[in-house]
Write an enzyme that holds these catalytic residues in place. Sequence first.
Site: not given
Ligand code: UD1
Ligand code: CA
Length: 484
Positions: A18, A148, A238
């Site tokens: 994003r 979430g 994001n």
């Molecule tokens: C996530 C939560 C959401 C919450 C939000 C808060 C989930 C499914 N959702 O959503 O409930 O409200 O954070 O900010 O968890 N990451 C990894 N590996 C991956 C995917 C993500 O390390 O495969 C890391 C990303 O780099 C990031 C964090 O996890 O730092 C959160 O991932 P992101 O994709 O931003 O989740 P949100 O959609 O924000």
């Molecule tokens: Ca996030």
Amino acid sequence: MDSNQLAIAIMAAGKGTRLKSKRPKVLHEIGGRALLLHVIAAARTAVPADHIFCIIGHEADRVRAAVASTGVQFVPQPEQRGTGHAIQMLKAFFELSGTTLPAHLIVLSGDVPLIRPETIASLRDTHLREHAAMTILTAVPPNPTGYGRVIRKAEGQPEVTAIVEQKSLSPDQLSAPEINSGIYCFDTAALFAKLDALTTNNAHCEFYLTDVAAMLVADGRRVVAVKADSVDEVLGANTIAEMMHLDAAMRLATAHRLMAQGVTIFRPETCVIDAEVSIGPDTVIEPYVQLLGATTIGSDSRIRSYSVIQNSHLGDNVLVRNGCILDSSTVAGNAILGPYAHLRPESNIGEGAHVGNFVETKKATLGKGSKANHLNYLGDTIIGAGVNIGAGAITCNYDGVHKHLTTIGDGAFIGSDSTLVAPVTIGAGAYIAAGSSITEDVPEGALALGRARQTTKPGWVAARKSATQNKPTSNETEPTNQSR
Ligand code: UD1
Ligand code: CA
């Protein structure tokens, strides 16, 4: 708590689609520091660095290099298949490396950078007090869209039934106000026991760590929510706009920290002050000033508008007039800079020295009380105390291949518009006549003149005028219609 009982995982493998940026999300900066470094700094207050596990994947080498000096451990997640998958990789890493499982695991998000150490500590304490399998840090922001949502068993009760992602919210859940911050404390064994059961049956076709909440509840385990004291500290970054919102919040917090320590900051919302900056009491920062990196400023100083000071150290009672640029330099007490002075790296301005209008310095030491007030370039030079550098005088430090040193002794006087061709040494107390090109060393106390002698021709102007008047111009000899 015994430190072996607690570890912290930081999820930092995501790309940050994003953001629409080439740079991995967790290396974007707010308050002058990468998101991930903010999160690591907060985590470090709770556990030693080797108990912090950064899960990295997208541009892993770049992320690793940027934070390696913190001493954290790295867990690769080569394919990013969701937050649940990130923790699956951690479990595999623990198994493979034979790491003893910590009893409790705090999970932080690399893109939730304003989290405070106090909040991490209170999340841990609530988790232990509640004997929970999972404790979720939450908040109620003005606009919960995109996050979430945490659904509690009953209002006012700590117990949670589930976390529902934005895209899975039922119509009556759409207005659910309490968001999941992406920060949790788990009973490690309870969490790891559920990871294999996660599925990708959801809008993003990813493994959601958030699904673990309902799974634990189904097992009769206790899942609780605790609200953070401030909403800002759990906001995610994001998009660039969200990131700049956090940047402003963090810089304002920095300004308020400094003001609480006795610093006056006019219109703090116009200033850009990095998190690491420190300033002594009674110093005044005028509007539109930028203080960056590890800059330190003493007390009773004044930084006037439009100055940009980066990685520099200023003493007490320093006056930086408008529009100065300082980079990796030091300025001793009582010095006066500017307006529009440019201190390039390794400039050392001595006690009470003056560096004035449109003066550029680089690798230059200016001794106590020395003055370079107008239009100078001083590069690769060591200047003693009490030296006066006249307007427009410069060091010629570069021969096209190498840089050379100019040394100027105490009390020397460098006349205006002199060019000091390095390598060259001017002895203490020596005088350089204005307009000189100095190519040879000048001994202590000597006067050096290095300019062509002036020739004056009395009456020359009138003589030239009468000579040109008597000579007819080409127009007068051959008149044309066009010229009339
Ligand atoms: C996530 C939560 C959401 C919450 C939000 C808060 C989930 C499914 N959702 O959503 O409930 O409200 O954070 O900010 O968890 N990451 C990894 N590996 C991956 C995917 C993500 O390390 O495969 C890391 C990303 O780099 C990031 C964090 O996890 O730092 C959160 O991932 P992101 O994709 O931003 O989740 P949100 O959609 O924000
Ligand atoms: Ca996030």
